[in-house]
Scaffold this motif. Structure first.
Motif, short mmCIF file in Angstrom:
data_model
loop_
_atom_site.label_atom_id
_atom_site.label_comp_id
_atom_site.label_asym_id
_atom_site.label_seq_id
_atom_site.Cartn_x
_atom_site.Cartn_y
_atom_site.Cartn_z
N ALA A 19 0.82 -1.22 0.00
CA ALA A 19 0.00 0.00 0.00
C ALA A 19 0.85 1.27 0.00
N GLY A 20 1.82 1.30 -0.86
CA GLY A 20 2.60 2.53 -1.03
C GLY A 20 3.85 2.62 -0.19
N ALA A 21 4.04 1.67 0.75
CA ALA A 21 5.25 1.72 1.59
C ALA A 21 6.41 1.01 0.89
N PRO A 22 7.64 1.47 1.13
CA PRO A 22 8.79 0.78 0.51
C PRO A 22 8.98 -0.63 1.08
N VAL A 23 9.34 -1.55 0.21
CA VAL A 23 9.55 -2.95 0.63
C VAL A 23 10.93 -3.39 0.14
N GLU A 24 11.69 -3.95 1.06
CA GLU A 24 13.01 -4.48 0.73
C GLU A 24 12.85 -5.83 0.03
N VAL A 25 13.48 -6.01 -1.12
CA VAL A 25 13.39 -7.32 -1.79
C VAL A 25 14.78 -7.88 -2.08
N GLY A 26 14.84 -9.20 -2.17
CA GLY A 26 16.11 -9.89 -2.42
C GLY A 26 16.55 -9.76 -3.87
N ALA A 27 17.74 -10.29 -4.13
CA ALA A 27 18.39 -10.10 -5.43
C ALA A 27 17.56 -10.60 -6.61
N GLU A 28 16.88 -11.74 -6.43
CA GLU A 28 16.21 -12.32 -7.61
C GLU A 28 14.96 -11.54 -8.02
N LEU A 29 14.11 -11.21 -7.05
CA LEU A 29 12.92 -10.42 -7.39
C LEU A 29 13.35 -9.05 -7.92
N TRP A 30 14.39 -8.51 -7.31
CA TRP A 30 14.94 -7.23 -7.76
C TRP A 30 15.37 -7.29 -9.22
N THR A 31 16.13 -8.31 -9.54
CA THR A 31 16.63 -8.46 -10.92
C THR A 31 15.48 -8.61 -11.90
N LEU A 32 14.47 -9.41 -11.51
CA LEU A 32 13.37 -9.64 -12.44
C LEU A 32 12.55 -8.35 -12.64
N LEU A 33 12.38 -7.56 -11.58
CA LEU A 33 11.65 -6.29 -11.71
C LEU A 33 12.43 -5.33 -12.60
N GLN A 34 13.75 -5.34 -12.42
CA GLN A 34 14.56 -4.47 -13.28
C GLN A 34 14.52 -4.91 -14.74
N ASP A 35 14.56 -6.25 -14.95
CA ASP A 35 14.44 -6.77 -16.32
C ASP A 35 13.10 -6.36 -16.91
N ALA A 36 12.05 -6.47 -16.10
CA ALA A 36 10.71 -6.09 -16.58
C ALA A 36 10.71 -4.62 -17.01
N ARG A 37 11.39 -3.79 -16.22
CA ARG A 37 11.47 -2.37 -16.59
C ARG A 37 12.24 -2.20 -17.91
N THR A 38 13.34 -2.91 -18.04
CA THR A 38 14.14 -2.82 -19.27
C THR A 38 13.30 -3.16 -20.50
N TYR A 39 12.54 -4.30 -20.41
CA TYR A 39 11.78 -4.72 -21.60
C TYR A 39 10.56 -3.84 -21.82
N SER A 40 10.07 -3.24 -20.76
CA SER A 40 8.99 -2.27 -20.93
C SER A 40 9.51 -1.04 -21.68
N ASP A 41 10.68 -0.55 -21.24
CA ASP A 41 11.28 0.62 -21.91
C ASP A 41 11.57 0.31 -23.38
N LEU A 42 12.17 -0.86 -23.61
CA LEU A 42 12.56 -1.22 -24.98
C LEU A 42 11.35 -1.33 -25.91
N THR A 43 10.21 -1.75 -25.36
CA THR A 43 9.03 -2.01 -26.21
C THR A 43 8.01 -0.87 -26.14
N GLY A 44 8.45 0.27 -25.67
CA GLY A 44 7.55 1.44 -25.62
C GLY A 44 6.35 1.20 -24.73
#
Ligand code: AMP
Ligand code: MG
Length: 359
Positions: free
Chosen positions: A86-111
């Motif tokens: 609900a809007g609060a920051p959440v600490e996540v481990g390396a794998e979920l972090w990496t996958l979220l960053q990858d998701a951002r990368t492919y979102s950016d790449l595909t407009g």
């Protein structure tokens, strides 16, 4: 209402020791075959070599471990902790972090065609909970005000491992379009670490093949005929691959019918509606070491949304640097194969499709 749920769209055809093979087959080579149901999918692996049993065990454990991290419908998953914040920051481990960053990368790449924040929209259609319905235009508009990757904020930890995720209130994440690709990368890593000489991993449309078949020939990966989703061996063609990932997204993989209309699960982020792009399936292929299963999974979903013209433009611009090739199947029964796959692709004769090579 006719509700339907269909399994995988792509199958590794483990055609062993055929007469056509030219290599020598080692009759003593161990082979382990496993089937696991996880991430809403039947996962089928064939694993060869002396470490096949322990590799099979590791893969099974890994699949369940990653399911516990990435599954939105599991209350205790790492992703659910983010979605419940609900809007609060959440600490996540390396794998979920990496996958979220990858998701951002492919979102950016595909407009923005790839968009993991469509979770509430997917739920409104009932795809997440399997209670299908057609949401009103107004409901979709309201939900779309909370979607878009600008509502997802990622701050890396200074340690370099993991980070903090903050979602704007109301925003929710669904990794259904990318998580299986990540799992196929994890399985490939186990194959490498355990010196598995050959094998296949198939997770609902995501296929990884290592090495060759026992007879020395490439593995044959069939691309499902979207018009015959219930006939698992009905293919539009076959890809001969080794050390590669092949991922198919198709509107036939999950859909429901209401009042004579078909509604499928790949959503257009602009409208919140099932993408009407003129495509019925998109297969993205990469060689291991050049691209990843995660990339193929994200791109197959995004290129489905983009449609034939935009998908081919994207391939022309990015195919070489990202190292991927495509097989597109259109609503009007054309199969478009990008030229890097020309020699690997064998069309299925009599399938009723016309085949074109694209350059
Ligand atoms: P796939 O089978 O990999 O194409 O993924 C489809 C799944 O990804 C859907 O069932 C949703 O969970 C999610 N999804 C739907 N539309 C999108 C989209 N435009 N971008 C990212 N994920 C999506
Ligand atoms: Mg995908």
């Amino acid at each position: 209402m006719n509700q339907r749920r269909l399994a995988a769209g792509l199958a590794a055809l483990a055609v062993a020791a055929s007469a056509a093979g030219c290599g020598t087959i080692d009759p003593d080579e161990a082979m382990e075959s496993i089937q696991v149901f996880a991430m809403d999918t039947v996962i089928i692996c064939s694993i060869y070599g002396e470490n096949s049993v322990s590799a099979a065990f590791d893969i099974e454990e890994e699949v369940y471990r990653l399911e516990d991290l990435f599954t939105r419908t599991r209350e205790d998953s790492a992703l659910s902790a983010v979605n419940a914040s609900a809007g609060a920051p959440v600490e996540v481990g390396a794998e979920l972090w990496t996958l979220l960053q990858d998701a951002r990368t492919y979102s950016d790449l595909t407009g923005g065609a790839f968009d993991i924040t469509l979770a509430p929209v997917s739920s409104a259609w009932g795809f997440t909970e399997e209670s299908y319905r057609v949401p009103s235009q107004q409901e979709l508009e309201e939900l779309l005000s909370g979607t878009g990757m600008e509502h997802l904020h990622l701050t890396a930890n200074t340690s370099g491992e993991g980070g903090t995720v903050t979602l704007d209130p109301g925003t929710q994440i669904d990794l259904g379009g990318i998580a299986k690709g990540y799992v196929s990368d994890a399985a490939a890593a186990i194959f490498r670490d355990m010196d598995v000489p050959r094998g296949t991993v198939s997770l609902g449309g995501n296929v990884y093949v290592r090495g060759t078949r026992p007879d020395g020939e490439p593995w044959m990966v069939g691309i499902q005929d979207p018009a015959q989703p219930e006939t698992s061996n009905a293919c539009i063609g076959v890809l001969s691959l080794s050390d590669a990932f092949a991922v198919t997204s198709g509107s036939y993989q999950r859909y429901f019918e209401q009042d004579g209309k078909i509604y499928h699960h790949i959503l257009d982020p602009q409208t919140g509606m099932p993408a009407q792009s003129g495509l019925v399936s998109v297969t993205v292929v990469t060689q291991e070491g050049e691209g990843t299963g995660t990339m193929c999974d994200a791109l197959s979903t995004a290129l489905f949304v983009m449609g034939e013209e935009q998908a081919l433009d994207f391939w022309r611009q990015q195919g070489e640097s990202l190292h991927f090739e495509l097989v597109l199947v259109t609503e009007d029964d054309r199969v478009l194969v990008t030229d890097g796959l020309e020699s690997a692709f064998t069309p299925q004769e009599g399938s009723g499709y016309t085949f074109e090579t694209v350059s």
